[in-house]
Design an enzyme around this catalytic site. Structure first.
Site, mmCIF file in Angstrom:
data_model
loop_
_atom_site.group_PDB
_atom_site.id
_atom_site.type_symbol
_atom_site.label_atom_id
_atom_site.label_comp_id
_atom_site.label_asym_id
_atom_site.label_seq_id
_atom_site.Cartn_x
_atom_site.Cartn_y
_atom_site.Cartn_z
ATOM 1 N NE ARG A 155 61.477 26.369 31.862
ATOM 2 C CZ ARG A 155 60.661 26.548 30.830
ATOM 3 N NH1 ARG A 155 60.276 25.513 30.096
ATOM 4 N NH2 ARG A 155 60.260 27.753 30.497
ATOM 5 C CG HIS A 159 55.629 29.682 31.077
ATOM 6 N ND1 HIS A 159 56.500 28.617 31.017
ATOM 7 C CD2 HIS A 159 54.764 29.473 30.053
ATOM 8 C CE1 HIS A 159 56.173 27.811 30.026
ATOM 9 N NE2 HIS A 159 55.108 28.304 29.419
ATOM 10 C CD GLU A 172 57.724 28.139 23.957
ATOM 11 O OE1 GLU A 172 56.594 28.498 23.604
ATOM 12 O OE2 GLU A 172 58.121 26.971 23.889
ATOM 13 C CG ASN A 181 60.990 25.866 25.615
ATOM 14 O OD1 ASN A 181 61.903 25.512 26.357
ATOM 15 N ND2 ASN A 181 60.011 26.652 26.020
ATOM 16 C CE1 TYR A 199 56.496 20.542 23.380
ATOM 17 C CE2 TYR A 199 57.495 22.720 23.179
ATOM 18 C CZ TYR A 199 56.911 21.738 23.948
ATOM 19 O OH TYR A 199 56.743 21.943 25.297
ATOM 20 C CD GLU A 231 58.188 24.383 27.374
ATOM 21 O OE1 GLU A 231 57.462 24.117 26.396
ATOM 22 O OE2 GLU A 231 58.035 25.405 28.071
HETATM 23 C C1 BG6 Z 1 55.326 25.747 24.724
HETATM 24 C C2 BG6 Z 1 54.974 26.404 26.019
HETATM 25 O O1 BG6 Z 1 54.940 26.593 23.699
HETATM 26 O O2 BG6 Z 1 54.745 24.557 24.366
HETATM 27 C C3 BG6 Z 1 54.142 25.555 26.944
HETATM 28 O O3 BG6 Z 1 56.087 26.916 26.682
HETATM 29 C C4 BG6 Z 1 53.133 24.781 26.117
HETATM 30 O O4 BG6 Z 1 53.570 26.365 27.900
HETATM 31 C C5 BG6 Z 1 53.903 23.818 25.232
HETATM 32 O O5 BG6 Z 1 52.156 24.116 26.838
HETATM 33 C C6 BG6 Z 1 53.029 22.927 24.378
HETATM 34 O O6 BG6 Z 1 52.171 23.681 23.598
HETATM 35 P P1 BG6 Z 1 50.644 23.320 23.465
HETATM 36 O O7 BG6 Z 1 50.080 24.390 22.616
HETATM 37 O O8 BG6 Z 1 50.589 21.998 22.808
HETATM 38 O O9 BG6 Z 1 50.112 23.297 24.847
#
Ligand code: BG6
Length: 479
Positions: free
Chosen positions: A80, A124, A170, A299, A301, A379
């Site tokens: 991607r 993006h 995002e 995405n 985290y 992501e």
């Molecule tokens: C997402 C984005 O928010 O998280 C990416 O789509 C980004 O572009 C990634 O790099 C990680 O976030 P960060 O703030 O740790 O770079």
């Protein structure tokens, strides 16, 4: 649900990894590219960690063949990447920059030649500066047609080879930082403008998807949503209400529009009473309904925990950890709705992000139950300090542990009934973090680059590279 036995990943599962143009390409003013809002914003002192910018980034523009070679050697099934809008339309509208199209043409050809499925992100975050100057970028409805024309240009040029497309990356995170927190360009802090710009982006997303149906009828498209599922800090009814507020205002506000073509009613009514709801014009409702996606890009985290936040004297903005100094994050919130709270049950990264693999499963289940659409994880990854050891080795066992535990929850989610079509880790190579410089690394491939610059940018395979290579080879059998 506890499963006796877990099913295997689907045979055609899109094992992948991801990136974004501004964070990897560099060559910010080469071959006819125009400036994006980020090219100017990062030059304003104090906006990014140690004044870093994507002028050079990891020089993917000149080294893409080497990078694709590394992907091929790893056995990646999908990659991607995003297209830089001002590389195609240097002035936002008008003349197309052929050299920009040619770059992505050869990147795509290179991927296809190595049997790697290209997954193309249309946006993006790098709006052409020309459009920002002309009419304020996402704050003007004029951008809907300009974005549509740019998308059509890409559909026509790449639609024969690219079958998976991400419309907006995002939108929630980008607009929140750009119009609420003042941390992405144009660095505004105004809730009314935030909801208006968001609405215009929703319309642009729907228009881009409607055009996609005409130009790439055999392709699949969806937005990538930064999904941060909410938890309540306790079972006190006040905290439960704060959690409900958070999920509706920070998740369903976006997901419902993408997947149902309408805003969730409780938050909409609340914002209307406050004079903050976006203005609907004739035709908006119909257009939003045309934006139904083929999949929800997720995405993921972390999860975030919420608690009660009083209307008077409640918490609003707080400091954000963009330095890697653990424990420096502060609570943030909206008085009368919610505020963030510590979750003592999960580990945290050095950037104070909660490490919560089960949260990914919970999030995917919420999406499946509410919308019943396939999910593509576009992501997921761990940003950490990495150490380059002698003989060019990087022992990132913490990253392997993170990815493995999240993939295990993907398997659980599939057993639960989630239709998961692919998984792109963030990121393939190390790259520039928008606000955190180069020291917050995510890649399978270490890039010898830092905040000071001047390093040789060589690529080094981390331990996680070999681990993921094996995961792909065995189709996740040992996860
Ligand atoms: C997402 C984005 O928010 O998280 C990416 O789509 C980004 O572009 C990634 O790099 C990680 O976030 P960060 O703030 O740790 O770079």
């Amino acid at each position: 649900m506890i499963h006796e036995k877990l099913p295997p990943f689907p045979a055609d599962f899109l094992w992948g990894s991801a990136s974004a143009a501004y964070q990897i390409e560099g060559a910010w003013n080469e071959d006819g590219k125009g400036p994006s809002v980020w090219d100017l914003y990062t030059k304003i002192p104090g906006t990014t960690f140690k004044e870093t910018s994507g002028d050079i980034a990891v020089d993917h523009y000149h080294r893409y063949k080497e990078d694709v070679q590394l992907m091929a050697e790893m056995g990646l099934k999908s990659y991607r990447f995003s297209v830089s809008w001002p590389r195609i339309y240097p002035h936002g509208t008008g003349e197309v920059n052929e050299a920009g199209l040619a770059f992505y043409d050869s990147l795509i050809d290179e991927l296809v030649a190595h049997s790697i499925e290209p997954v193309l992100t249309l946006y993006h975050w790098d709006v052409p500066q020309a459009l920002q100057d002309r009419y304020g970028g996402w704050e003007s409805r004029e951008i809907i047609e300009d974005f549509n024309q740019y998308c059509i240009t890409l559909y026509k040029r790449f639609g024969d080879r690219v079958k998976y497309w991400v419309s907006l990356n995002e939108q929630n995170h980008n607009t929140n930082h750009a119009y609420m927190l003042g941390m992405h360009p144009p660095a505004v802090k105004d809730r009314k403008r935030f909801y208006e710009a968001n609405h215009i982006m929703f319309l642009a997303n729907a228009q881009a998807i409607a055009s996609f149906r005409k130009h790439v009828p055999d392709g699949k498209i969806g937005p990538s949503f930064a999904y941060t599922p909410s938890y309540p800090a306790s079972s006190s009814p006040e905290d439960m209400l704060a959690y409900e507020n958070a999920e509706e205002f920070t998740s369903y506000w976006w997901l419902d529009v993408y997947c149902r073509g309408e805003y969730p009613s409780i938050p909409y009514r609340h914002l209307k009473q406050q004079g903050l709801a976006p203005v609907f014009e004739e035709g908006d409702q119909e257009l939003l309904k045309q934006g139904m996606p083929d999949f929800v890009g997720v995405n993921y985290y972390q999860t975030i925990t919420y608690e009660h936040n009083p209307l008077h004297g409640g918490v609003s903005s707080g400091k954000m950890n963009n330095t890697g100094q653990k424990g420096s994050n502060e609570s943030t919130g909206i008085p009368g709705l919610y505020k963030t709270a510590n979750n003592p049950h999960v580990e945290k990264s050095n950037w104070d992000w909660n490490i919560d693999p089960i949260g990914l499963r919970i999030g995917m289940r919420r999406i499946t139950s509410r919308y019943d659409l396939p999910i593509f994880i576009t992501e997921n990854g761990l940003g950490e300090f990495d150490k380059l050891e002698s003989e060019d080795q990087v022992h990132d066992e913490y990253r392997i542990a993170y990815l493995k535990s999240h993939l295990h929850q993907c398997k659980q989610a599939i057993a639960d009934g989630v239709e998961l079509i692919g998984y792109c880790s963030w990121s393939f190579t190390d790259l520039l973090s928008w606000l955190n410089g180069y020291q917050k690394r995510y890649g399978f491939v270490y890039v010898n680059q830092d905040e000071e610059g001047g390093k040789d940018l060589r690529r080094i395979k981390k331990d996680s590279y070999f681990w993921y290579q094996d995961v792909i080879k065995t189709n996740g059998e040992n996860i």
